[in-house]
Design an enzyme around this catalytic site. Structure first.
Site, PDB file in Angstrom:
ATOM      1  N   HIS A  46      43.543  32.641  33.092  1.00 22.05           N
ATOM      2  CA  HIS A  46      43.621  34.115  33.014  1.00 22.05           C
ATOM      3  C   HIS A  46      44.599  34.544  31.907  1.00 22.05           C
ATOM      4  O   HIS A  46      45.671  35.100  32.190  1.00 22.05           O
ATOM      5  CB  HIS A  46      44.034  34.708  34.372  1.00 22.05           C
ATOM      6  CG  HIS A  46      43.689  36.173  34.496  1.00 22.05           C
ATOM      7  ND1 HIS A  46      43.415  36.787  35.691  1.00 22.05           N
ATOM      8  CD2 HIS A  46      43.572  37.153  33.557  1.00 22.05           C
ATOM      9  CE1 HIS A  46      43.168  38.078  35.508  1.00 22.05           C
ATOM     10  NE2 HIS A  46      43.260  38.320  34.203  1.00 22.05           N
TER      11      HIS A  46
ATOM     12  N   ARG B 177      36.783  39.628  36.003  1.00 19.80           N
ATOM     13  CA  ARG B 177      37.546  39.269  37.195  1.00 19.80           C
ATOM     14  C   ARG B 177      36.786  38.183  37.950  1.00 19.80           C
ATOM     15  O   ARG B 177      35.539  38.187  37.957  1.00 19.80           O
ATOM     16  CB  ARG B 177      37.698  40.477  38.111  1.00 19.80           C
ATOM     17  CG  ARG B 177      38.705  41.503  37.620  1.00 19.80           C
ATOM     18  CD  ARG B 177      40.138  41.019  37.827  1.00 19.80           C
ATOM     19  NE  ARG B 177      41.111  42.024  37.525  1.00 19.80           N
ATOM     20  CZ  ARG B 177      41.745  42.145  36.347  1.00 19.80           C
ATOM     21  NH1 ARG B 177      41.486  41.313  35.365  1.00 19.80           N
ATOM     22  NH2 ARG B 177      42.652  43.072  36.171  1.00 19.80           N
TER      23      ARG B 177
ATOM     24  N   LEU C  72      29.443  47.695  28.753  1.00 20.13           N
ATOM     25  CA  LEU C  72      29.650  47.946  27.320  1.00 20.13           C
ATOM     26  C   LEU C  72      30.745  49.012  27.141  1.00 20.13           C
ATOM     27  O   LEU C  72      30.533  50.038  26.506  1.00 20.13           O
ATOM     28  CB  LEU C  72      28.327  48.372  26.681  1.00 20.13           C
ATOM     29  CG  LEU C  72      28.122  47.970  25.224  1.00 20.13           C
ATOM     30  CD1 LEU C  72      28.270  46.470  25.016  1.00 20.13           C
ATOM     31  CD2 LEU C  72      26.755  48.421  24.738  1.00 20.13           C
TER      32      LEU C  72
ATOM     33  N   SER D 110      24.398  48.106  31.800  1.00 13.39           N
ATOM     34  CA  SER D 110      25.427  48.969  32.391  1.00 13.39           C
ATOM     35  C   SER D 110      24.672  49.930  33.301  1.00 13.39           C
ATOM     36  O   SER D 110      23.440  49.895  33.342  1.00 13.39           O
ATOM     37  CB  SER D 110      26.234  49.705  31.319  1.00 13.39           C
ATOM     38  OG  SER D 110      25.383  50.497  30.546  1.00 13.39           O
ATOM     39  N   ARG D 111      25.392  50.775  34.039  1.00 13.97           N
ATOM     40  CA  ARG D 111      24.693  51.626  35.004  1.00 13.97           C
ATOM     41  C   ARG D 111      23.611  52.473  34.339  1.00 13.97           C
ATOM     42  O   ARG D 111      22.552  52.686  34.873  1.00 13.97           O
ATOM     43  CB  ARG D 111      25.686  52.512  35.757  1.00 13.97           C
ATOM     44  CG  ARG D 111      26.172  51.829  37.020  1.00 13.97           C
ATOM     45  CD  ARG D 111      27.223  52.652  37.690  1.00 13.97           C
ATOM     46  NE  ARG D 111      28.347  52.887  36.795  1.00 13.97           N
ATOM     47  CZ  ARG D 111      29.425  53.583  37.123  1.00 13.97           C
ATOM     48  NH1 ARG D 111      29.514  54.121  38.299  1.00 13.97           N
ATOM     49  NH2 ARG D 111      30.418  53.741  36.259  1.00 13.97           N
TER      50      ARG D 111
ATOM     51  N   GLU E 233      42.576  33.043  42.252  1.00 15.30           N
ATOM     52  CA  GLU E 233      43.558  32.513  41.289  1.00 15.30           C
ATOM     53  C   GLU E 233      44.899  32.260  41.972  1.00 15.30           C
ATOM     54  O   GLU E 233      45.321  33.080  42.786  1.00 15.30           O
ATOM     55  CB  GLU E 233      43.737  33.533  40.146  1.00 15.30           C
ATOM     56  CG  GLU E 233      42.472  33.683  39.353  1.00 15.30           C
ATOM     57  CD  GLU E 233      42.542  34.807  38.314  1.00 15.30           C
ATOM     58  OE1 GLU E 233      43.646  35.331  38.071  1.00 15.30           O
ATOM     59  OE2 GLU E 233      41.497  35.152  37.763  1.00 15.30           O
TER      60      GLU E 233
ATOM     61  N   ASP F 164      37.784  32.569  32.347  1.00 17.87           N
ATOM     62  CA  ASP F 164      39.214  32.890  32.246  1.00 17.87           C
ATOM     63  C   ASP F 164      39.741  33.379  33.589  1.00 17.87           C
ATOM     64  O   ASP F 164      40.942  33.511  33.770  1.00 17.87           O
ATOM     65  CB  ASP F 164      39.424  33.972  31.166  1.00 17.87           C
ATOM     66  CG  ASP F 164      40.907  34.227  30.887  1.00 17.87           C
ATOM     67  OD1 ASP F 164      41.691  33.255  30.899  1.00 17.87           O
ATOM     68  OD2 ASP F 164      41.283  35.392  30.654  1.00 17.87           O
TER      69      ASP F 164
HETATM   70  O1  LIG Z   1      43.318  40.847  33.482  1.00 16.78           O
HETATM   71  C1  LIG Z   1      44.038  41.469  32.787  1.00 16.78           C
HETATM   72  C2  LIG Z   1      44.122  42.901  32.760  1.00 16.78           C
HETATM   73  O2  LIG Z   1      43.478  43.554  33.596  1.00 16.78           O
HETATM   74  O3  LIG Z   1      44.846  43.431  31.913  1.00 16.78           O
END
Ligand SMILES: O=CC(=O)O
Length: 313
Positions: free
Chosen positions: A279, A232, A152, A174-175, A261, A256
């Site tokens: 991406h 990612r 977040l 989140s953590r 990739e 995405d």
């Molecule tokens: O993936 C895109 C970025 O990290 O800006």
């Protein structure tokens, strides 16, 4: 500043390239046939590196450039940069936060709608002439679905804000739980996945978040659940995702980013419940221009001994 050597690692933006060329002594690594030899020849003049989400300054590059002072990344994610090595050597690192937040969050919502409402499949249906033989089948409503967000931060919050406008209850992992945030917090990703319809990955990639989406999380999300990845590729154990989608153990995915990739598992190509983007989270003219301006602004600030605009290290 024309004599300052700046090394750009891969093609990323014609505008950025031109603007760098007009200010610095720009080297384009991708145009060089013998990279190790080139780096040896120019090691004493390269003082800055410009990378992006695909190519960053790793330990090997940093060691090859003893005069390196700054890495200015045309990205918000910095997982391709060896940050520890930069800290150790006193190399500054800048990135492009904030300017891309809205675009990436917009795209996350676009992916949710595309998967649930089968936008891409419907488009293919019309183009193929299939509509003349009958209506497209019914799809799934977005409004009111529970959205779980991993991470977040700026982008995660922007996704949450948008999903709230669709009357979606929001929960997150989140953590640590965030004080002053009214969304439901789950201390584990499996608990979050068990309690949401749509799971959005919006955290940075690091050792802790590598394969944060694994078999256990996918099973917890289940055959009606949808995974959206705008983070990612390596956040997701991709073979596990592919088998869950192929076997119908996961309801759908909007992706995405991918582990290798631009290689994408071909098993995904035939699945109607999967939407695949190349991406492009920040890929609008407006945002990429703003990102390029930040890359340049950070380099100029550094070489004029002024405060960096968006420093990370
Ligand atoms: O993936 C895109 C970025 O990290 O800006």
């Amino acid at each position: 500043m024309e004599s300052i050597g700046v090394l750009m690692l891969c093609p990323m933006s014609a505008y950025l390239e031109q603007e760098l060329q007009s200010r610095f002594n720009l080297f384009k690594l991708w145009t060089v046939p013998q990279k190790p030899q080139f780096l040896k020849e120019h090691a004493s003049s390269i003082r800055a590196v410009v990378g992006n989400a695909a190519a960053g300054a790793d330990a090997e590059l940093i060691s090859a450039l003893p005069k390196l002072e700054i890495v200015s990344s045309y990205s918000v994610g910095v997982d391709k940069i060896d940050l520890d090595k930069c800290r150790e050597k006193g190399i500054r690192v800048t990135y492009t936060p904030d300017v891309l937040t809205e675009d990436v969050a917009d795209l996350a919502i676009g992916l949710i709608l595309a998967v649930l409402r089968r936008l891409c499949a419907s488009d293919r249906y019309v183009r193929s002439g299939a509509w003349k033989k009958g209506d497209f089948r019914l799809t799934t409503k977005f409004t009111g679905k529970t959205v779980g967000i991993i991470g977040l931060g700026r982008i995660g919050m922007a996704v949450a804000k948008r999903a709230e406008a669709f009357n979606c209850p929001i929960s997150y992992y989140s953590r640590r739980a965030k004080p002053d945030i009214q969304y439901t917090y789950y201390p584990s990703v499996v608990e979050l996945a068990s309690n949401c319809d749509i799971l959005v990955v919006a955290c940075p990639l690091n050792e802790e978040t590598w394969h944060i989406i694994n078999r256990g999380v996918i099973d917890a999300l289940g055959p009606k659940g949808v995974l959206i990845n705008i983070g990612r590729g390596p956040h997701v154990d991709e073979p596990e995702l592919v088998s869950a989608l192929v076997e119908g153990r996961l309801g759908g995915a909007g992706l995405d980013v991918y582990e290798k990739e631009p290689e994408i598992p071909e098993e995904l190509f035939g699945l109607e419940n999967v939407v695949l983007l190349p991406h492009v989270g920040s890929g609008t003219v407006e945002t990429r221009t703003a990102m390029a301006d930040l890359v340049i602004g950070n380099l100029e600030a550094h070489f004029l001994n002024k405060p960096l605009l968006t420093p990370l290290v």
